[in-house]
Design an enzyme around this catalytic site. Sequence first.
Site, mmCIF file in Angstrom:
data_model
loop_
_atom_site.group_PDB
_atom_site.id
_atom_site.type_symbol
_atom_site.label_atom_id
_atom_site.label_comp_id
_atom_site.label_asym_id
_atom_site.label_seq_id
_atom_site.Cartn_x
_atom_site.Cartn_y
_atom_site.Cartn_z
ATOM 1 N N ASP A 201 62.148 78.934 14.726
ATOM 2 C CA ASP A 201 61.404 80.288 15.807
ATOM 3 C C ASP A 201 62.127 80.111 16.894
ATOM 4 O OD1 ASP A 201 58.682 81.257 16.506
ATOM 5 O OD2 ASP A 201 59.203 80.700 17.788
ATOM 6 N N GLU B 21 61.225 81.553 8.807
ATOM 7 C CA GLU B 21 62.275 80.986 10.517
ATOM 8 C C GLU B 21 62.644 79.184 9.296
ATOM 9 O OE1 GLU B 21 58.356 81.256 12.706
ATOM 10 O OE2 GLU B 21 58.064 79.585 11.949
#
Length: 236
Positions: free
Chosen positions: A55, A126
């Site tokens: 992220d 991610e």
Amino acid sequence: MAIGKVLDELEIRIGYKFQEPQYLENAMTHSSYSNEYKSKGLSIPSNERLEFLGDAVLEMVISEHLYDNFKGFGEGKLTRMRQQLVCERMLARIANSISLGDYIHLGKGEELDCRYRPKVLADAMEALIAAMYIDCRYRGTDDYRSVVLSLFAEAIRESAAGSVDYKTMLQQFVEKDGSAILEYEVVAVSGPEHKKEFTVVAKVNNNIVGRGVAGTKKNAEMVAAGKALELFGFKL
């Protein structure tokens, strides 16, 4: 198929060859798969820690790219572009473009329901980004950046062309709180048939956060979403 062969295929799809394949295996391991083997006394780490890192890596790569390549855009526009590009919906879209769901290792109980769920896909995306980042870090390269930007190239072009709208932005903002519900409600319709005016309110968890008036319901919703974004501190 054997795991190795599946991951070889994924490497071809993304255009990146891992020096340490275990990072890719880790990225494609859903917690349900990990827990299933844990119950059998085997330790197979899930991709949750990689999600956390991915992220941050994605946000940095996208932020730097936007800053370097869109010098005419102010902070507000850059922020809106980044919000669109790093949200769950976009991550799931990118994941679908490389058929990422086909490569995720899931527990038997989750196989039917979870494989192509947007959150599962976004989390795996991610994790994949983090896996490339770590693999590159130990090799002393930043090849992961070009891979990420290649995967997001079309989305970046769309965003730069002004494809972000207030409703999309508000939806993405609200999605950060998994329990929040965004709704639009027509509260009034006035005027003659050929010149109607719609009044729409935007609600988050049944609280009015914006109100819009326009000649169509769609445009009124857009205005209401813009007012809501201003309420939440966005500079439009």
